[in-house]
Design a protein around this motif. Structure first.
Motif, PDB file in Angstrom:
ATOM      1  N   LYS A 279      20.283  59.054 -33.488  1.00 37.19           N
ATOM      2  CA  LYS A 279      19.712  58.483 -32.660  1.00 37.19           C
ATOM      3  C   LYS A 279      17.930  58.837 -32.831  1.00 37.19           C
ATOM      4  O   LYS A 279      17.667  59.426 -33.826  1.00 37.19           O
ATOM      5  CB  LYS A 279      19.871  59.196 -31.417  1.00 37.19           C
TER       6      LYS A 279
ATOM      7  N   SER B  68      27.597  57.167 -36.551  1.00 41.41           N
ATOM      8  CA  SER B  68      26.083  57.058 -36.073  1.00 41.41           C
ATOM      9  C   SER B  68      25.989  55.878 -34.553  1.00 41.41           C
ATOM     10  O   SER B  68      27.408  55.877 -34.460  1.00 41.41           O
ATOM     11  CB  SER B  68      25.618  56.405 -36.642  1.00 41.41           C
TER      12      SER B  68
ATOM     13  N   ALA C 264      23.549  54.963 -33.739  1.00 37.88           N
ATOM     14  CA  ALA C 264      22.557  53.489 -33.870  1.00 37.88           C
ATOM     15  C   ALA C 264      22.961  52.869 -34.984  1.00 37.88           C
ATOM     16  O   ALA C 264      23.692  53.292 -36.424  1.00 37.88           O
ATOM     17  CB  ALA C 264      20.781  54.263 -34.348  1.00 37.88           C
ATOM     18  N   ARG C 265      22.612  51.899 -34.942  1.00 34.03           N
ATOM     19  CA  ARG C 265      23.100  50.426 -36.075  1.00 34.03           C
ATOM     20  C   ARG C 265      21.752  49.782 -36.462  1.00 34.03           C
ATOM     21  O   ARG C 265      20.705  49.899 -35.744  1.00 34.03           O
ATOM     22  CB  ARG C 265      23.732  49.820 -35.594  1.00 34.03           C
ATOM     23  N   TRP C 266      21.085  50.033 -37.798  1.00 32.50           N
ATOM     24  CA  TRP C 266      20.176  48.792 -38.067  1.00 32.50           C
ATOM     25  C   TRP C 266      20.772  47.690 -38.604  1.00 32.50           C
ATOM     26  O   TRP C 266      21.639  47.682 -39.917  1.00 32.50           O
ATOM     27  CB  TRP C 266      19.994  49.562 -39.083  1.00 32.50           C
TER      28      TRP C 266
ATOM     29  N   LYS D 170      16.293  44.059 -37.866  1.00 33.83           N
ATOM     30  CA  LYS D 170      15.943  45.379 -37.764  1.00 33.83           C
ATOM     31  C   LYS D 170      15.626  46.297 -39.413  1.00 33.83           C
ATOM     32  O   LYS D 170      14.818  47.461 -39.242  1.00 33.83           O
ATOM     33  CB  LYS D 170      16.728  45.716 -36.793  1.00 33.83           C
TER      34      LYS D 170
ATOM     35  N   LYS E  86      12.350  48.836 -39.220  1.00 34.71           N
ATOM     36  CA  LYS E  86      12.879  50.161 -40.367  1.00 34.71           C
ATOM     37  C   LYS E  86      12.311  50.764 -40.792  1.00 34.71           C
ATOM     38  O   LYS E  86      11.189  51.273 -41.556  1.00 34.71           O
ATOM     39  CB  LYS E  86      14.012  50.661 -39.887  1.00 34.71           C
TER      40      LYS E  86
END
Lengths: 249, 249
Positions: free
Chosen positions: B88, B115, B117-119, B123, B127
């Protein structure tokens, strides 16, 4: 399992009531319910398994039945005090949070020549209160049994002068000169129960005069911490990790 | 002295022009002037002392005279890739910043079961661009000669499968069972030039199924990282610090 530090000694079979931050965290953050179990650590650093038997939301307390003592072996065998010159921003919080996870025994903060930040008047108590809360949360989260103390001293000369087993001051100039032996030698000579104090500078490091004072008058030994230049908040974590390797792996 | 990574090979006596972020940092952040000296690191990881000979503020570039090569010995002798399940918040940035200071060779990020968070889509590149900038700044600040790579993989199964010398997966359950031998044994058997990959879970850790897959199908070995429970962003720093102790102190 979630762990909480309580203020009174625990004994299996004797119920205990908790209120304040612990009540809030148990009921509102973790949403614990009747019969849920948690771990409690008492002031003697003993760990107990406990079960929630009553939740009083109007009076804001929780009653727990203390079930049994648990083995608790998560403390570094050598006590390490991390002393840090005041750094900018929230670095003190990061040092206390990560340092607690990594097993620090206590934290000292103090202003030095290159400290940009200053803690003065009421700010000192405000900061200490916040840092002690950070230490408690990190100790609970990392399943420590010892709750690290956090203290402030007005200058290097005011640092406690107890009967420490070893005193180091992390010094970048030592590291640049390739001096990596002191840290290793010191760690390898300390026995369980020993107390090591290590001081770290703020962003700009200690001045040569400060290091001279610490070495000549306060019994510290200058030590390099490896070949890379570490930020003020990274160096204490390096020391604690390395100590864990030497004493725990 | 401030250090910058440049994109073209350097040679003593041959001038070089820098623009973009380096120009901006030199002139506007550090306020460097004519005849000021800086250190430059080229793609071959060679370090040179250079002197500013021209500052072109309209065209936004700086010309430097490359004076001489400097000795540069700040790299861990064992190459360590840090692979992390997506965590996170800004934890990826903290891992890259501190991990670069502590000598990591490369960083992998990948989503796993726990997880949050996801990319996804754009994104991912956004990132990675940000994390590569963090790595570069930390490498300059800590006087590295190697600029760590940062990459993203869509799943554990997509992780690179090169001829690594050793592969570890940090596993809390191993730590809880008191398994502390694998890490020490692994570090002590690696020789200079070896390549160690170590994977770390996100906040909730890896699932048992993920660990089984890594061990059975991807040649990883589960290892505990000491007796305290470390946060997702602390565990990689522990590994790197411990490696520095073994190989550099």
């Amino acid at each position: 399992m979630q762990r909480y530090f309580v203020n009174s000694p625990l004994q299996a079979g004797r119920p205990i009531q908790v209120s304040g931050d612990i009540y809030h965290h148990m009921v509102h953050v973790m949403r614990r319910q009747l019969d849920d179990q948690v771990e409690l650590v008492d002031p003697d650093e003993e760990v107990f398994l406990a079960k929630i038997t009553k939740i009083e939301n109007s009076a804001k307390f929780v009653t727990l039945s203390v079930l049994k003592q648990l083995p608790g072996q998560s403390e570094l065998p050598v006590h390490i005090t991390i002393g840090c010159g005041l750094s900018k921003g929230d670095k003190a919080e990061k040092i206390v949070e990560k340092g607690t996870e990594l097993g620090a025994d206590a934290f000292w903060f103090f202003p030095v020549r290159y400290s940009v930040a200053r803690w003065e008047g009421k700010k000192i108590n405000h900061k200490l209160k916040r840092l002690r809360k950070v230490a408690q949360e990190a100790a609970e989260q990392s399943h420590r049994t010892h709750l690290p103390k956090v203290d402030y001293f007005a200058s290097l000369k005011d640092l406690p002068d107890a009967d420490y087993t070893a005193r180091l001051v992390a010094y970048e100039e030592s590291a640049k000169e390739g001096e990596h032996a002191v840290l290793k030698q010191t760690l390898n000579t300390l026995k369980p129960g020993a107390h090591l104090v290590t001081l770290f500078g703020p962003e700009g490091g200690f001045t040569p005069a400060e290091v001279t004072q610490l070495v000549d008058q306060q019994k510290y030994v200058a030590a390099g911490l490896g070949p890379r230049i570490l930020r003020a908040e990274t160096a204490p974590l390096y020391l604690l990790s390395v100590a864990s390797y030497v004493y725990e792996l």
